[in-house]
Design a protein around this motif. Structure first.
Motif, PDB file in Angstrom:
ATOM      1  N   TYR A  75       0.835  -1.199   0.000  1.00  0.00           N
ATOM      2  CA  TYR A  75       0.000   0.000   0.000  1.00  0.00           C
ATOM      3  C   TYR A  75       0.873   1.254   0.000  1.00  0.00           C
ATOM      4  O   TYR A  75       1.904   1.315   0.681  1.00  0.00           O
ATOM      5  CB  TYR A  75      -0.907  -0.008   1.232  1.00  0.00           C
ATOM      6  N   VAL A  76       0.467   2.277  -0.741  1.00  0.00           N
ATOM      7  CA  VAL A  76       1.226   3.531  -0.822  1.00  0.00           C
ATOM      8  C   VAL A  76       0.882   4.409   0.374  1.00  0.00           C
ATOM      9  O   VAL A  76      -0.274   4.792   0.565  1.00  0.00           O
ATOM     10  CB  VAL A  76       0.912   4.283  -2.130  1.00  0.00           C
ATOM     11  N   GLY A  77       1.883   4.717   1.199  1.00  0.00           N
ATOM     12  CA  GLY A  77       1.661   5.572   2.364  1.00  0.00           C
ATOM     13  C   GLY A  77       1.005   4.830   3.509  1.00  0.00           C
ATOM     14  O   GLY A  77       1.043   3.597   3.594  1.00  0.00           O
ATOM     15  N   GLU A  78       0.386   5.594   4.407  1.00  0.00           N
ATOM     16  CA  GLU A  78      -0.276   5.022   5.579  1.00  0.00           C
ATOM     17  C   GLU A  78      -1.604   4.385   5.177  1.00  0.00           C
ATOM     18  O   GLU A  78      -2.352   4.935   4.360  1.00  0.00           O
ATOM     19  CB  GLU A  78      -0.533   6.109   6.631  1.00  0.00           C
ATOM     20  N   TRP A  79      -1.895   3.219   5.774  1.00  0.00           N
ATOM     21  CA  TRP A  79      -3.187   2.563   5.544  1.00  0.00           C
ATOM     22  C   TRP A  79      -4.110   2.876   6.718  1.00  0.00           C
ATOM     23  O   TRP A  79      -3.739   2.662   7.879  1.00  0.00           O
ATOM     24  CB  TRP A  79      -3.020   1.055   5.420  1.00  0.00           C
ATOM     25  N   LEU A  80      -5.305   3.396   6.437  1.00  0.00           N
ATOM     26  CA  LEU A  80      -6.308   3.628   7.473  1.00  0.00           C
ATOM     27  C   LEU A  80      -7.570   2.850   7.133  1.00  0.00           C
ATOM     28  O   LEU A  80      -7.841   2.550   5.964  1.00  0.00           O
ATOM     29  CB  LEU A  80      -6.642   5.123   7.574  1.00  0.00           C
ATOM     30  N   PRO A  81      -8.357   2.515   8.151  1.00  0.00           N
ATOM     31  CA  PRO A  81      -9.616   1.794   7.896  1.00  0.00           C
ATOM     32  C   PRO A  81     -10.579   2.625   7.051  1.00  0.00           C
ATOM     33  O   PRO A  81     -10.456   3.847   6.935  1.00  0.00           O
ATOM     34  CB  PRO A  81     -10.185   1.570   9.306  1.00  0.00           C
ATOM     35  N   THR A 106      -7.360   1.241  14.025  1.00  0.00           N
ATOM     36  CA  THR A 106      -5.952   1.396  13.659  1.00  0.00           C
ATOM     37  C   THR A 106      -5.052   0.650  14.637  1.00  0.00           C
ATOM     38  O   THR A 106      -4.060   0.029  14.243  1.00  0.00           O
ATOM     39  CB  THR A 106      -5.580   2.894  13.623  1.00  0.00           C
ATOM     40  N   VAL A 107      -5.400   0.685  15.919  1.00  0.00           N
ATOM     41  CA  VAL A 107      -4.644  -0.084  16.914  1.00  0.00           C
ATOM     42  C   VAL A 107      -4.809  -1.586  16.663  1.00  0.00           C
ATOM     43  O   VAL A 107      -3.845  -2.355  16.750  1.00  0.00           O
ATOM     44  CB  VAL A 107      -5.092   0.275  18.347  1.00  0.00           C
ATOM     45  N   LEU A 108      -6.025  -2.009  16.329  1.00  0.00           N
ATOM     46  CA  LEU A 108      -6.267  -3.432  16.069  1.00  0.00           C
ATOM     47  C   LEU A 108      -5.424  -3.938  14.900  1.00  0.00           C
ATOM     48  O   LEU A 108      -5.090  -5.124  14.837  1.00  0.00           O
ATOM     49  CB  LEU A 108      -7.752  -3.678  15.785  1.00  0.00           C
ATOM     50  N   GLU A 109      -5.064  -3.033  13.982  1.00  0.00           N
ATOM     51  CA  GLU A 109      -4.218  -3.421  12.850  1.00  0.00           C
ATOM     52  C   GLU A 109      -2.852  -3.927  13.305  1.00  0.00           C
ATOM     53  O   GLU A 109      -2.157  -4.611  12.557  1.00  0.00           O
ATOM     54  CB  GLU A 109      -4.029  -2.236  11.903  1.00  0.00           C
ATOM     55  N   THR A 110      -2.436  -3.561  14.521  1.00  0.00           N
ATOM     56  CA  THR A 110      -1.118  -3.970  15.020  1.00  0.00           C
ATOM     57  C   THR A 110      -1.158  -5.358  15.653  1.00  0.00           C
ATOM     58  O   THR A 110      -0.119  -5.865  16.089  1.00  0.00           O
ATOM     59  CB  THR A 110      -0.578  -2.951  16.042  1.00  0.00           C
ATOM     60  N   LEU A 111      -2.337  -5.967  15.720  1.00  0.00           N
ATOM     61  CA  LEU A 111      -2.471  -7.331  16.244  1.00  0.00           C
ATOM     62  C   LEU A 111      -2.391  -8.345  15.109  1.00  0.00           C
ATOM     63  O   LEU A 111      -2.693  -8.029  13.958  1.00  0.00           O
ATOM     64  CB  LEU A 111      -3.816  -7.500  16.950  1.00  0.00           C
ATOM     65  N   GLY A 112      -2.014  -9.573  15.447  1.00  0.00           N
ATOM     66  CA  GLY A 112      -2.093 -10.656  14.484  1.00  0.00           C
ATOM     67  C   GLY A 112      -3.544 -11.038  14.255  1.00  0.00           C
ATOM     68  O   GLY A 112      -4.425 -10.696  15.060  1.00  0.00           O
TER      69      GLY A 112
END
Length: 289
Positions: A75-81, A106-112
């Motif tokens: 993905y180009v740049g930051e990915w947001l929901p 966005t925090v949940l994105e850091t979980l597996g």
């Protein structure tokens, strides 16, 4: 209420899938896959249709998450929901509103994937550990440990969202007044010293490729907005359970912004500019727990 359990629980299934995936389009696909599997089941043998359907949607979302992880690496740049237009009912349900906020997603994105599924199902939807274990293919004891780790991980990263909708509205309107009026001091007054702005253009719309941090840098970047001619329309819809902002709907500067507000100031802003992610802001999403 309809006699078909799938129809009765469709909004719940979409909400589960959306919280796991952060994408309404992918959540729709997962719900459709869930319906196809439900249609093939002898429904007379299913004692608890809600639990059964949640189990199917969880498995499908986990499969999709693993596919998305590879896609998001490029993905180009930051990915947001993907932002959603939400009803006052969602905003009034404090736990649901926090769980679907852009900040939390966005925090949940850091979980597996498995950690995310366990946390969402248990913390948001009160699914018992034994049912989650069946859905994710783990033992109940393992799921408890995963939930504990995931809670600690999220607690260390989640923004504090403890303001009323009225206060959120007031702060957002102060910000937008300063933004549209070119009031740099007004911007400085409403932004926290350590404010962070994360923007998502996906390579399809102009956006900072990395987060912009610090009140002075953010205010400087935003101060040019008032120079746009003609002035662009700005509204304050409920986005993902909280008062947000929609700038220039459908136009050249089309942007959805959500805010984290603490002690009367904005501490984080999430600006979604990727046009492929703004299609759900014209119709209220049906979210349920």
């Amino acid at each position: 209420m309809t006699d078909d359990p799938f129809v009765a629980h469709r909004s719940l299934l979409f909400t589960v899938a959306y919280e796991m995936l952060g994408s309404a389009a992918d959540a729709d696909d997962v719900v459709q896959e869930t319906w196809l599997r439900w249609a093939d089941v002898d429904q007379e043998t299913v004692r608890e249709p809600r639990a059964y359907l949640v189990r199917i949607v969880t498995r499908q979302a986990l499969n999709r998450l693993r596919t998305l992880a590879r896609r998001r690496e490029d993905y180009v740049g930051e990915w947001l929901p993907e932002p959603l237009l939400t009803s006052p009912d969602v905003a009034d349900d404090v736990e649901l509103a926090e769980s679907v906020s852009i900040a939390m997603l966005t925090v949940l994105e850091t979980l597996g994937p498995t950690e995310r599924a366990v946390l969402v199902l248990h913390e948001v939807f009160d699914v018992p550990f034994d049912e989650i274990a069946t859905a994710v293919g783990k033992s109940a004891a393992a799921v408890r440990q995963i939930a504990h780790r995931a809670r600690e991980h999220v607690a260390a990263r989640r923004p504090r969202m403890e303001v009323s909708r009225t206060e959120q509205q007031q702060v957002v309107e102060r910000f937008l007044g300063a933004l549209t009026g070119g009031d740099v001091q007004g911007l400085l007054d409403v932004l926290a010293p350590d404010v962070v702005v994360v923007a998502d253009g996906g390579g399809l719309a102009p956006a900072a490729l990395r987060p912009v941090a610090g009140r002075a840098r953010v205010a400087n970047a935003l101060s040019r907005f008032a120079d746009l001619v003609p002035p662009v329309p700005v509204t304050t819809p409920l986005v993902n359970g909280a008062v947000g902002a929609r700038i220039d709907p459908g136009g050249e500067f089309d942007t959805a912004i959500t805010f984290v507000v603490e002690a009367g100031r904005i501490t984080r802003m999430y600006a979604m500019r990727n046009p492929q992610k703004l299609g759900r802001l014209d119709e209220v999403a049906e979210l349920r727990r």
